[in-house]
Design an enzyme around this catalytic site. Structure first.
Site, PDB file in Angstrom:
ATOM      1  CG  ASN A   1      -5.306  -0.677 -11.989  1.00 47.93           C
ATOM      2  OD1 ASN A   1      -4.951  -0.901 -10.824  1.00 47.93           O
ATOM      3  ND2 ASN A   1      -4.784  -1.329 -13.022  1.00 47.93           N
TER       4      ASN A   1
ATOM      5  CD  GLU B   1       3.522   2.297  -9.518  1.00 52.54           C
ATOM      6  OE1 GLU B   1       2.570   2.011  -8.777  1.00 52.54           O
ATOM      7  OE2 GLU B   1       4.360   1.449  -9.893  1.00 52.54           O
TER       8      GLU B   1
ATOM      9  CG  ASP C   1      -3.348  -4.175 -16.619  1.00 53.60           C
ATOM     10  OD1 ASP C   1      -3.712  -3.653 -15.556  1.00 53.60           O
ATOM     11  OD2 ASP C   1      -2.586  -5.157 -16.689  1.00 53.60           O
TER      12      ASP C   1
ATOM     13  CG  LEU D   1      -2.300  -8.452  -6.564  1.00 52.29           C
ATOM     14  CD1 LEU D   1      -1.237  -9.324  -5.921  1.00 52.29           C
ATOM     15  CD2 LEU D   1      -1.813  -7.939  -7.910  1.00 52.29           C
TER      16      LEU D   1
ATOM     17  CG  ASN E   1       0.816   3.448  -5.757  1.00 57.97           C
ATOM     18  OD1 ASN E   1       1.073   4.505  -6.341  1.00 57.97           O
ATOM     19  ND2 ASN E   1       1.433   2.314  -6.048  1.00 57.97           N
TER      20      ASN E   1
ATOM     21  N   GLY F   1       0.772  -1.235   0.000  1.00 53.83           N
ATOM     22  CA  GLY F   1       0.000   0.000   0.000  1.00 53.83           C
ATOM     23  C   GLY F   1       0.803   1.286   0.000  1.00 53.83           C
TER      24      GLY F   1
ATOM     25  CG  HIS G   1      -0.122  -1.553 -15.452  1.00 55.96           C
ATOM     26  ND1 HIS G   1      -0.420  -2.827 -14.992  1.00 55.96           N
ATOM     27  CD2 HIS G   1       0.807  -1.725 -16.421  1.00 55.96           C
ATOM     28  CE1 HIS G   1       0.289  -3.708 -15.658  1.00 55.96           C
ATOM     29  NE2 HIS G   1       1.051  -3.073 -16.541  1.00 55.96           N
TER      30      HIS G   1
HETATM   31  C1  GRF Z   1       2.236  -0.911  -7.866  1.00 53.92           C
HETATM   32  O1  GRF Z   1       3.409  -1.145  -8.579  1.00 53.92           O
HETATM   33  C2  GRF Z   1       1.082  -0.693  -8.799  1.00 53.92           C
HETATM   34  O2  GRF Z   1       1.453  -0.128 -10.012  1.00 53.92           O
HETATM   35  C3  GRF Z   1       0.578  -2.085  -9.015  1.00 53.92           C
HETATM   36  O3  GRF Z   1       0.752  -2.740  -7.783  1.00 53.92           O
HETATM   37  C4  GRF Z   1       1.814  -2.129  -7.058  1.00 53.92           C
HETATM   38  C5  GRF Z   1       1.281  -1.778  -5.720  1.00 53.92           C
HETATM   39  O4  GRF Z   1       2.280  -1.283  -4.858  1.00 53.92           O
HETATM   40  N1  GRF Z   1      -0.783  -2.076  -9.495  1.00 53.92           N
HETATM   41  P1  GRF Z   1       1.907  -0.685  -3.450  1.00 53.92           P
HETATM   42  O5  GRF Z   1       1.124  -1.757  -2.679  1.00 53.92           O
HETATM   43  O6  GRF Z   1       1.078   0.539  -3.679  1.00 53.92           O
HETATM   44  O7  GRF Z   1       3.196  -0.382  -2.789  1.00 53.92           O
END
Ligand code: GRF
Length: 198
Positions: free
Chosen positions: A110, A182, A153, A93, A15, A13, A112
């Site tokens: 989302n 990101e 995606d 996921l 992000n 997490g 990616h």
């Molecule tokens: C990220 O690389 C995102 O692009 C992908 O899953 C990863 C999640 O990372 N969808 P985090 O859990 O936010 O660290």
């Protein structure tokens, strides 16, 4: 009124953290708030991050229901309970079924870790993505935030940013460079979508 975000996570997490920080003191301050964080993994660190920020953290168990559609129904229920306006997938996921996409049509984002439409689709997650990028001898990679539709995606791109790929890169090093980007573009993309009045 702040836009209510519902963030779905399966892992660490980071992000999610970037989104929380942006809501607390960054570009989403006074604009959005994370209303709920949901995970399919009971021990996802993302849930812990939510708790630390006094955000409801909910584990929805895939094993308790028969199929993906019923699971998505449970997710919809929780997100509606917290009056979520915009769903943000942040390393979630499990596949979202058509009932979910329909319930939040055009309101699911989302992120990616590649320059979609390249290096997306089934199996393209985590280090698989960066390995594939390096194997293809790409000169650049990056991150993409897109609106979610029924395909993996796929869906309109909201924001995309590039990073260089260096000869000395390993999947781990490239992943780190992409992840930094990101964390910047996810809040930016959320702001952009909110600005377009959802
Ligand atoms: C990220 O690389 C995102 O692009 C992908 O899953 C990863 C999640 O990372 N969808 P985090 O859990 O936010 O660290």
């Amino acid at each position: 009124m702040k836009t209510k975000l519902g963030v779905l996570v399966s892992g660490g997490g980071t992000n999610l953290q970037a989104i929380i920080d942006a809501c607390n003191s960054g570009i989403l301050k006074d604009i959005a708030e994370v209303a709920v964080v949901i995970s399919n993994k009971i021990d996802a660190f993302g849930l812990e991050r939510a708790r630390k920020n006094n955000i409801p953290a909910i584990f929805v168990d895939r094993k308790k229901v028969n199929d993906g559609t019923a699971y998505c129904e449970k997710l919809i229920e929780e997100l509606k309970r917290y009056k979520v306006d915009l769903v943000c997938l942040a390393g979630f996921l499990l596949k979202l079924e058509p009932n979910f996409v329909k319930a939040f049509k055009g309101k699911i984002l989302n992120i990616h870790p590649a320059l979609l439409p390249k290096f997306g689709g089934k199996g393209m997650y985590g280090h698989n993505v960066h390995e594939a990028v390096l194997k293809s001898c790409e000169k650049e990679s990056g991150a993409t935030v897109h609106v979610v539709d029924e395909e993996f995606d796929h869906g309109p791109i909201v924001t995309q940013r590039r990073v260089p790929v260096l000869n000395s890169d390993t999947p781990e090093i490239l992943a780190k460079r992409v992840l930094e980007v990101e964390h910047k573009i996810y809040p930016e993309a959320i702001l952009k979508v909110i600005g377009s009045k959802l």
